[in-house]
Design an enzyme around this catalytic site. Structure first.
Site, PDB file in Angstrom:
ATOM      1  N   HIS A  13       0.836  -1.200   0.000  1.00 49.27           N
ATOM      2  CA  HIS A  13       0.000   0.000   0.000  1.00 49.27           C
ATOM      3  C   HIS A  13       0.874   1.254   0.000  1.00 49.27           C
ATOM      4  O   HIS A  13       2.081   1.201   0.234  1.00 49.27           O
ATOM      5  CB  HIS A  13      -0.989   0.007   1.186  1.00 49.27           C
ATOM      6  N   CYS A  32       5.389   6.115   4.934  1.00 52.08           N
ATOM      7  CA  CYS A  32       4.249   5.399   4.337  1.00 52.08           C
ATOM      8  C   CYS A  32       3.785   6.047   3.042  1.00 52.08           C
ATOM      9  O   CYS A  32       2.956   5.481   2.328  1.00 52.08           O
ATOM     10  CB  CYS A  32       3.075   5.331   5.315  1.00 52.08           C
ATOM     11  N   HIS A  38       4.896   0.206  -0.297  1.00 49.80           N
ATOM     12  CA  HIS A  38       5.639  -0.755   0.542  1.00 49.80           C
ATOM     13  C   HIS A  38       4.607  -1.768   1.017  1.00 49.80           C
ATOM     14  O   HIS A  38       3.411  -1.616   0.729  1.00 49.80           O
ATOM     15  CB  HIS A  38       6.295  -0.036   1.730  1.00 49.80           C
ATOM     16  N   HIS A  40       3.252  -5.162   3.903  1.00 50.20           N
ATOM     17  CA  HIS A  40       3.269  -5.776   5.232  1.00 50.20           C
ATOM     18  C   HIS A  40       2.763  -7.220   5.149  1.00 50.20           C
ATOM     19  O   HIS A  40       2.000  -7.568   4.249  1.00 50.20           O
ATOM     20  CB  HIS A  40       2.335  -5.018   6.197  1.00 50.20           C
ATOM     21  N   ASP A  77      -4.902 -10.393  -0.658  1.00 48.85           N
ATOM     22  CA  ASP A  77      -3.602 -11.048  -0.569  1.00 48.85           C
ATOM     23  C   ASP A  77      -2.767 -10.817  -1.827  1.00 48.85           C
ATOM     24  O   ASP A  77      -3.230 -11.031  -2.946  1.00 48.85           O
ATOM     25  CB  ASP A  77      -3.817 -12.550  -0.343  1.00 48.85           C
ATOM     26  N   HIS A  78      -1.525 -10.377  -1.602  1.00 47.61           N
ATOM     27  CA  HIS A  78      -0.591 -10.108  -2.704  1.00 47.61           C
ATOM     28  C   HIS A  78      -1.131  -9.079  -3.695  1.00 47.61           C
ATOM     29  O   HIS A  78      -0.897  -9.174  -4.898  1.00 47.61           O
ATOM     30  CB  HIS A  78      -0.174 -11.414  -3.400  1.00 47.61           C
ATOM     31  N   GLU A 121      -0.750  -5.196  11.717  1.00 47.74           N
ATOM     32  CA  GLU A 121       0.002  -4.782  10.530  1.00 47.74           C
ATOM     33  C   GLU A 121       1.455  -5.230  10.657  1.00 47.74           C
ATOM     34  O   GLU A 121       2.097  -5.631   9.692  1.00 47.74           O
ATOM     35  CB  GLU A 121      -0.071  -3.258  10.386  1.00 47.74           C
TER      36      GLU A 121
END
Lengths: 139, 140
Positions: A13, A32, A38, A40, A77-78, A121
């Site tokens: 994100h 951020c 980047h 998590h 996801d991903h 996170e």
């Protein structure tokens, strides 16, 4: 009585406000707001409550719970959340908003059985989302 | 304003179980319980967290002496640790030993033993079947 199950997903994100310059975004969101994003490894704890079904001995079938949660996790996801998931094009993909989004998506199938959602996170930050009046523990 | 005072102790134990409803056909058991219906059972490393509520005694500084709580928990768990719950533990003769039911049975057994201590009461039983799955049982 409640049952809590942990699920994991990884996503990218970037936190930024379109109308602001990169310097202004950096002031608000710090690292951020890195232009290329980047990611998590998230974990989410889904808590459901109810009575034990006398025939199965369970509050909820784990197949039903897993199936419902994975519908949402498969969307995230991903993925790069603010680019690939429509909800986060309009809402900042912060832990707070991801937790709220997951809560609302899971509630569609589980209804009031879902009583608490905790999104981590990192191992140092987590976000909780629940309806205060329905939460069984005293605070 | 009053303050809530809770104390939690954790003890791990290992046990095997089988999910099986004798009133159902084999097909139905397998379709509902999946691999957990295997005829010989399978096992987990459970982790039991017992939380008690009470006032802090002015002299000892404790809600309950941890040695007392540990001894109560170990007494109760002697019928669970390194046992096959369906075969070795009478509570699961007619009760599927799901995490939910094990937590409920443990609550009853722990509550009975803790009744001898008037200074504290059972607040919550949290039972982990794996790191990723736990059940909370409480009574208001």
């Amino acid at each position: 009585m409640s049952l809590t199950r942990t699920y994991r997903f990884s996503a990218g994100h970037r936190l930024y406000i379109k109308e602001l310059s990169e310097q202004e975004n950096f002031k608000i969101f710090d690292a951020c707001s890195n232009p290329n994003g980047h990611g998590h490894d998230y974990s989410v704890q889904v808590k459901v409550a109810g009575d034990i079904d006398p025939e199965t001995g369970m509050i909820i079938s784990l197949q039903e719970l897993d199936g419902t949660v994975h519908i949402v996790i498969d969307e995230l996801d991903h993925r790069r959340l603010d680019i690939e998931v429509p909800y986060f094009e309009e809402n900042q993909p912060t832990g707070e908003n991801i937790a709220k989004y997951m809560w609302e998506r899971i509630r569609v199938n589980l209804g009031d059985k879902l009583i608490h959602l905790k999104l981590s996170e990192t191992s140092n930050s987590y976000f909780e989302y629940y309806e205060e009046d329905d939460y069984p523990y005293e605070h | 304003m009053g303050f809530k005072k809770l104390l939690t102790k954790k003890i791990e134990f290992s046990a095997s179980h089988r999910y099986w409803n004798p009133g159902w056909s084999e097909e139905k058991n397998v379709s509902v319980f999946g691999k957990s219906a295997g005829p010989y059972g399978h096992g987990h490393n459970y982790s039991l967290e017992v939380t008690v509520e009470g006032e802090v005694d002015a002299q000892t500084g404790m809600i309950i002496n941890l040695y007392e709580l540990k001894s109560v928990m170990n007494d109760v768990l002697s019928d669970f640790d390194h046992k096959h719950l369906n075969d070795d533990n009478p509570h699961f003769k007619d009760l599927v030993p799901t995490t939910e039911n094990i937590a409920r049975v443990l609550w009853d057994l722990l509550e009975e033993k803790l009744l001898t201590n008037p200074k504290c009461s059972l607040y919550r039983v949290r039972l982990y079947e794996t790191n990723d799955l736990y059940v909370d049982y409480w009574r208001k």
